[in-house]
Design an enzyme around this catalytic site. Structure first.
Site, mmCIF file in Angstrom:
data_model
loop_
_atom_site.group_PDB
_atom_site.id
_atom_site.type_symbol
_atom_site.label_atom_id
_atom_site.label_comp_id
_atom_site.label_asym_id
_atom_site.label_seq_id
_atom_site.Cartn_x
_atom_site.Cartn_y
_atom_site.Cartn_z
ATOM 1 N N GLY A 187 0.793 -1.369 -0.046
ATOM 2 C CA GLY A 187 -0.084 0.058 0.165
ATOM 3 C C GLY A 187 1.026 1.362 0.198
ATOM 4 C CB SER A 188 2.725 2.755 -1.623
ATOM 5 O OG SER A 188 2.609 2.020 -2.678
#
EC number: 4.1.1.65
Length: 219
Positions: A187-188
């Site tokens: 996640g980013s």
């Protein structure tokens, strides 16, 4: 479809841990059998989810120096004019792409050319959609000058879950458009900063495919 190199060690460790958990459950909770079965099913689900996170599909890049390609799979969450204070120190068009844990997390260069600037910044782990994550979170900043002399900045940003940014390039390298230059685990977000006269080709909430979706045209 192949497995990304960043996932090999994690997947091996996870396999050992899940095997140990199932062994202990079987040894200390022999009855009822439903406990063992549920543990096994949960282990398989967890392993498959992590496995799909590290998938690395083979894609065909259509190189075009007039366009900017999406640097990653995800969703467009920001399109705005903003002050870029690290390299350009002037107003630029910003496009931000949020990557959920279900997306492919390979980071690709949006334009091909010479890496004029690259820097890693240690920082916080605010949620990736937080307005200050672009300047306060752990991140890397890369500026690539394309063959037409246009500079494009792309920034990897760690989130609350993503705490491992990887990169495979440095200043003075030459990259092909769509070439993999990094990876972010779990996640980013990626920010892209473009000239003000760039013509944006995506909309808010639009899904993108790294190395395939055209997000802007350059003048």
């Amino acid at each position: 479809m192949t497995l990304h190199k960043e996932g090999r060690k994690i997947l091996f460790i996870l396999l050992v841990v899940l095997f140990a958990i199932n062994y202990l459950v079987k040894r200390y909770f022999p009855e009822p059998e439903i406990v063992q079965q549920l543990t096994l099913v949960a282990s398989l689900v967890v392993y498959v989810l992590v496995l799909q996170f590290f998938r690395n599909p083979s894609i065909k890049i259509q190189i075009d120096d007039r366009v900017v390609l999406a640097p990653a799979d995800g969703k467009v969450v920001v399109i705005e004019n903003t002050m870029e204070g690290e390299y350009f120190k002037e107003e630029r068009k910003q496009i931000s792409i949020f990557m959920s844990p279900l997306n492919v997390h390979v980071c690709r260069t949006p334009v091909g050319g010479l890496v004029k600037y690259f820097k890693y910044h240690a920082g916080k782990y605010l949620v990736a959609w937080h307005p200050k994550s672009s300047t306060e979170n752990e991140r890397t900043t890369m500026v690539v000058e394309n063959p037409n002399g246009v500079e494009v900045l792309v920034r990897q940003i760690a989130g609350a879950v993503a705490r491992r940014i990887k990169w495979y390039t440095k200043e003075s390298d030459r990259l092909l458009q769509g070439q993999e230059y990094g990876f972010i685990k779990f996640g980013s977000r990626l920010d892209i900063f473009l000239p003000l006269d760039a013509e944006i080709k995506v909309d808010l909430e639009q899904k993108t495919k790294g190395g395939r979706t055209v997000i802007a045209e350059l003048k």
